[in-house]
Design a protein around this motif. Structure first.
Motif, mmCIF file in Angstrom:
data_model
loop_
_atom_site.group_PDB
_atom_site.id
_atom_site.type_symbol
_atom_site.label_atom_id
_atom_site.label_comp_id
_atom_site.label_asym_id
_atom_site.label_seq_id
_atom_site.Cartn_x
_atom_site.Cartn_y
_atom_site.Cartn_z
ATOM 1 N N HIS A 1 -4.783 3.665 -0.064
ATOM 2 C CA HIS A 1 -3.903 4.829 0.031
ATOM 3 C C HIS A 1 -4.140 5.039 1.645
ATOM 4 C CE1 HIS A 1 -7.440 6.900 -0.939
ATOM 5 N NE2 HIS A 1 -7.340 7.813 -0.112
ATOM 6 N N VAL A 2 -2.939 5.750 2.318
ATOM 7 C CA VAL A 2 -2.896 6.002 3.569
ATOM 8 C C VAL A 2 -3.169 7.534 3.815
ATOM 9 C CG1 VAL A 2 -1.827 6.051 5.825
ATOM 10 C CG2 VAL A 2 -0.985 4.297 3.806
ATOM 11 N N LYS B 1 -1.187 1.628 6.973
ATOM 12 C CA LYS B 1 -1.282 0.884 5.722
ATOM 13 C C LYS B 1 -2.497 -0.205 5.786
ATOM 14 C CE LYS B 1 3.054 1.703 3.313
ATOM 15 N NZ LYS B 1 4.304 1.234 2.680
ATOM 16 N N ALA B 2 -2.226 -0.871 7.080
ATOM 17 C CA ALA B 2 -3.266 -1.871 7.214
ATOM 18 C C ALA B 2 -4.830 -1.397 7.709
ATOM 19 C CB ALA B 2 -2.556 -2.678 8.740
ATOM 20 N N ARG B 3 -4.688 -0.483 8.078
ATOM 21 C CA ARG B 3 -6.080 0.226 8.608
ATOM 22 C C ARG B 3 -6.812 0.665 7.224
ATOM 23 N NH1 ARG B 3 -8.632 5.192 9.831
ATOM 24 N NH2 ARG B 3 -10.021 4.969 11.559
ATOM 25 N N ALA B 4 -5.983 1.178 6.370
ATOM 26 C CA ALA B 4 -6.552 1.601 5.000
ATOM 27 C C ALA B 4 -7.029 0.666 4.231
ATOM 28 C CB ALA B 4 -5.484 2.553 4.092
ATOM 29 N N VAL C 1 0.832 -1.217 -0.080
ATOM 30 C CA VAL C 1 0.053 -0.014 -0.095
ATOM 31 C C VAL C 1 0.796 1.149 0.056
ATOM 32 C CG1 VAL C 1 -1.682 1.245 1.467
ATOM 33 C CG2 VAL C 1 -1.707 -1.044 1.038
ATOM 34 N N PRO C 2 0.631 2.266 -0.793
ATOM 35 C CA PRO C 2 1.561 3.320 -0.984
ATOM 36 C C PRO C 2 1.250 4.595 0.143
ATOM 37 C CG PRO C 2 -0.134 3.670 -2.654
ATOM 38 C CD PRO C 2 -0.245 2.175 -2.134
#
Length: 348
Positions: free
Chosen positions: A287-288, A277-280, A228-229
């Protein structure tokens, strides 16, 4: 596969996994949605988690249930004052080789050689035994004698501690706490949740949990999180939040100098971004955003900043300091980069 197809595939895999895990956990755990989400973020980020709460809030049950849902090997270690490092890492024994008659060392693996480790009441064991976890949590290896042994993959340490009873406890050193990605507070349930808990636990109940993720599938999801960017602005924002906790650095707020004796290190920035990133992904985004960083600031930072005596005597908590830092740090890129105080932080 195009970038958009990859994004859709990643979101679908994470969403399906999350829904299946929550469905299974819901058969045993009532409420605690915030705690469960932070646990899932931690697992997807390859982190370790420290849960703190009063007795009877299902901390141990939550962790053991999660391990069953994830089809991973599980070890529960009850930390006590007489526990020794070899009791958790394993030990070498001398064994006779019946075919040759010679004696040789053989390593007996300890309970650390599982995918999920429940370190129950981790603050009840002396620092010598607590320190045995340091290498395992950071390097995912255990060194016994002169031999380094690889641990399972994935590997998670999920620890619990009771903040009320302090007799016979050994507070975790800062180096040990820094190994935990999150420190999560488990709070009392709401009235409706406690009603449901009382109803379920005082009646006959048969629960059959079904594993929903294998070790290989979980490793694949962890790899997706790394892909994830995160924009330069989000990274800069995370660094700014962390650097404002460091007493004596240029540009930090006056209230930080007045309330803290020590700030958070670089590992905090790494965990903020990985957790973001994980939460996104868990929220259906590839994307964060700065909102992800803000949501995780407390669990990442609360056990890494040290309040001074003055702040403690006034009843100030680590969460209070973090709240104030969040309030005074603009999330928009143009405001953050144009403020002279934050320019000092970038340059230092």
């Amino acid at each position: 596969m195009s970038e958009s197809e990859f994004a859709a595939s990643a979101i679908e895999k994470i969403s399906v996994a999350r829904a299946r895990i929550l469905d299974q956990l819901g058969q045993v755990i009532v409420g605690q949605s915030d705690v469960i989400e932070e646990l899932l973020i931690c697992l997807m980020s390859r982190g370790h988690c420290l849960l703190e709460g009063a007795p009877g809030l299902a901390k141990t049950l939550m962790i053991s249930t999660l391990s069953k849902v994830l089809e991973l090997s599980f070890s529960r270690i009850q930390f006590t004052p007489d526990l020794m490092p070899a009791d958790i890492t394993g030990t070498e024994i001398i064994e006779e080789n019946k075919s040759t008659g010679s004696r040789e060392f053989r390593f007996l693996q300890g309970p650390l050689f599982s995918h999920v480790i429940l370190a129950d009441e981790i603050n009840r064991t002396p620092p010598k035994t607590q320190a045995a976890l340091l290498e395992a949590m950071q390097e995912r290896t255990v060194t016994v004698g002169r031999v380094r042994h690889e641990l399972a993959d994935p590997f998670f340490v999920l620890a619990t501690q009771n903040p009320i009873e302090q007799e016979g406890t050994y507070p975790l050193p800062e180096a040990q706490q820094d190994r935990f990605m999150f420190k999560v507070f488990v709070k009392y349930p709401s009235f409706d949740d406690e009603f449901e808990i009382a109803r379920r636990t005082t009646a006959k109940q048969t629960v059959k949990l079904e594993p929903v993720l294998t070790a290989e599938e979980l490793i694949e999801l962890q790899s997706l999180v790394r892909d994830v960017p995160a924009s330069d602005h989000v990274i800069r924002y995370a660094i700014t939040l962390v650097r404002q906790t460091r007493v004596g650095e240029p540009g930090i707020p006056d209230f930080v100098t007045e309330m803290l004796s020590w700030g958070a290190g670089p590992r905090s920035v790494q965990f903020l971004i990985l957790g973001g990133k994980a939460r996104a992904l868990l929220h259906g985004r590839t994307h964060v955003t700065t909102e992800d960083i803000q949501a995780l600031a407390k669990p990442v930072l609360r056990h890494r900043i040290v309040l001074n005596y003055g702040a403690e005597s006034e009843g100030v908590s680590a969460d209070d300091v973090i709240d104030r830092i969040l309030q005074e740090t603009p999330a928009k890129e143009d405001q953050l980069t144009s403020d002279a105080r934050f320019q000092k932080i970038f340059a230092s």
